[in-house]
Design an enzyme around this catalytic site. Structure first.
Site, PDB file in Angstrom:
ATOM      1  N   ASP A  27      -3.510  -0.880   3.484  1.00 11.78           N
ATOM      2  CA  ASP A  27      -2.562  -0.268   4.402  1.00 11.78           C
ATOM      3  C   ASP A  27      -1.392  -1.186   4.720  1.00 11.78           C
ATOM      4  OD1 ASP A  27      -3.344  -2.061   6.402  1.00 11.78           O
ATOM      5  OD2 ASP A  27      -4.727  -0.655   7.342  1.00 11.78           O
TER       6      ASP A  27
ATOM      7  N   LYS B 171       0.208   3.334   6.858  1.00  9.10           N
ATOM      8  CA  LYS B 171       0.621   4.243   7.927  1.00  9.10           C
ATOM      9  C   LYS B 171       1.421   3.460   8.952  1.00  9.10           C
ATOM     10  CE  LYS B 171      -3.671   5.647   8.436  1.00  9.10           C
ATOM     11  NZ  LYS B 171      -4.854   6.320   8.989  1.00  9.10           N
TER      12      LYS B 171
ATOM     13  N   MET C  15      -0.858  -1.022  19.391  1.00  7.83           N
ATOM     14  CA  MET C  15      -0.018   0.095  18.913  1.00  7.83           C
ATOM     15  C   MET C  15       0.613   0.844  20.086  1.00  7.83           C
ATOM     16  SD  MET C  15      -2.764   1.489  16.107  1.00  7.83           S
ATOM     17  CE  MET C  15      -4.029   1.620  17.388  1.00  7.83           C
TER      18      MET C  15
END
Length: 505
Positions: free
Chosen positions: A35, A57, A172
């Site tokens: 990722d 992502k 995040m």
């Protein structure tokens, strides 16, 4: 026959934080599904022929849906392959590794989980912020800053969280910071509580912004702070002023410098490690590959068969040493076969590698070049000396010709060949033209020649500083109309690193 899936945490970014278990998994992989947050230098551990699939992502940009990733892992394993799902941080700390594992379980596919160093504790540590500290914080919580948007309401118990835990770490959460800080304040966390936003944590381009809960959201908007970043809240943030180490120029003088390493992949680590320890961000783009010589070691094997006839053996590189002893052992011999032959080595690294085979070089000139060895060796050569020079297929003729001029018989045996690695030239040229690389390093003449060949012309190299390991490599650069900015006085990897440090601080 089903293969197996390894759900592997790559850590927060710094390749040094990759676990030994994760490294071993990557080396055995048939397929690697990785990722956005997995540092790509980690992929150097992946076998050359393995399949690499990027499923990164980022905020609002998904290369592949999670449901499709789950199916991909299962499908590849059912082809009988060893699959590594490489995830930034830890697979089970908001990494959706649990979802992937459940799908594998449903399809009766064996899997293992190798935890990774989570950014929740490592990123604050790199910013000089411990998540707990005696007398300051005895508890910490890790919270998602980006809840599932399909949920009708938040599952975060803000009333208990805001004041019930000393240190809060939101992962995040940059895009959602106004909501996070609003909920904290409304549920009792004082607006003046120290806070920090840490972007690209543990990497050379790490950025740390110290603020308060009440001012954090405005800072993000004002300074244009973008993901990936973590948000940490608590009194421990005050300790950064004393404990910061990663982004201190006096400790890491190459902080933030982007340096291109052009050595062969198997040899790049020594240079990369030393530069990284000083704060540099290294881009490894090998332009050469070490390969067997074109004659398949015929000349070297013949020389080893008659090794007893030589009074001197000369080694000019670590590669020459390694390939010579590999062929010596292949012939069923060991160091006893060298008899009374004396040994000369160019370079301290070459001499060190000889010692690993139980050989102490009789001569190692202070200046690591052929001319210096000739000066040291010629006065002590016996009449009609027989000399074996094991070296690269392509090398300067100064050494054998000079020794022959003094009456010696010199047999030159190719121990290896440097083969150009020509892939990736256009992308690298673009990065150089955009000014994304501060220094290009050359550790041999072949790295100069092959990088110019890879790029197609010298124009991209005129946009950056050029660092050469010694005068021979520097002269090769000049032959391409490239004037080196840095030439090491000590012709070793450490000497090159020190020269770069002195020049670019």
């Amino acid at each position: 026959m089903s293969g197996k899936v390894f759900l592997v945490g790559a850590g927060p970014g710094d390749p040094r934080l990759l676990t030994v278990g994760a490294m071993n998994c990557l080396r055995e992989a048939d397929v690697v599904v990785y990722d956005h947050l997995a540092d790509e230098s980690i992929l150097a551990h992946v076998p050359h022929g393995a399949e690499r699939i990027y499923v990164g992502k980022q905020s609002c940009k998904h290369t592949m849906r999670q449901e499709d990733i789950n199916v991909l892992l299962a499908d590849k394993a059912q082809e009988g392959k060893t699959v590594v799902r490489l995830k930034g941080g830890d697979p089970f700390v908001f990494g959706r590794g649990g979802e992937e594992a459940l799908v594998l379980l449903e399809r009766n596919i064996p899997f293992e989980v190798l935890p990774g160093v989570t950014s929740a504790i490592s990123v604050p540590a790199y910013a000089g912020i411990p998540v707990t500290h005696r007398g300051v914080a005895v508890s910490f919580a890790v919270i998602t800053g980006h809840e599932d948007p399909t949920k009708a309401e938040s599952h975060i118990r803000w009333k208990h969280l805001a004041t019930g835990v000393d240190t809060l770490v939101f992962l995040m959460g940059v895009a959602n910071l106004p909501v996070i800080t609003k909920n904290l304040i409304e549920n009792g966390r004082p607006a003046d509580t120290p806070a920090a936003i840490i972007r690209w944590g543990t990497r050379a381009n790490q950025e740390t912004y110290v603020t308060t809960v009440g001012e954090a959201a405005e800072m993000v908007q004002r300074d244009g702070i973008r993901p990936p970043a973590i948000f940490i809240v608590g009194e421990v943030v005050r300790l950064r002023e004393q404990l910061r180490w990663f982004d201190r120029a006096d400790i890491r003088p190459l902080l933030g410098k982007r340096i291109l390493v052009t050595r062969a992949r198997a040899q790049a680590s020594a240079l990369t490690e030393q530069l990284t320890a000083l704060g540099a961000s290294c881009i490894e783009t090998p332009v050469i590959r070490i390969a067997p010589p074109p004659d398949g070691y015929a000349a070297l094997d013949h020389a080893i068969e008659d090794i007893h006839v030589y009074q001197w053996l000369i080694f000019t590189s670590v590669n020459g040493v390694e390939h010579f002893f590999a062929r010596l052992h292949h012939a069923g011999k060991d160091t006893r076969a060298l008899g009374y032959a004396k040994i000369a080595a160019i370079g301290s690294a070459t001499a060190k590698r000889l010692r690993s085979f139980g050989i102490h070089a009789d001569i190692v000139p202070e200046e690591f070049r052929a001319e210096a060895l000739v000066e040291k060796l010629t006065p002590i050569l016996p009449p009609r000396a027989r000399i074996l020079l094991a070296r690269a297929q392509e090398a300067r003729d100064v050494l054998p010709e000079s020794l022959r001029a003094h009456g010696a018989t010199v047999d030159v045996a190719s121990a290896y060949e440097t083969v150009p690695e020509l892939d990736g030239g256009s992308e690298l040229a673009e990065r150089l033209m955009r000014g994304e690389i501060d220094v290009v390093t050359f550790t041999s003449s072949s790295t100069v020649k092959n990088l110019v060949q890879q790029l197609g012309n010298i124009t991209p190299l005129q946009q950056t500083k050029i660092a050469c390991i010694g005068p021979v490599t520097a002269d090769t650069a000049r032959s391409f109309a490239l004037e080196p900015d840095i030439v090491a006085e000590n012709y070793t990897i450490s000497g090159l690193v020190n020269a770069i440090k002195e020049c670019v601080q």
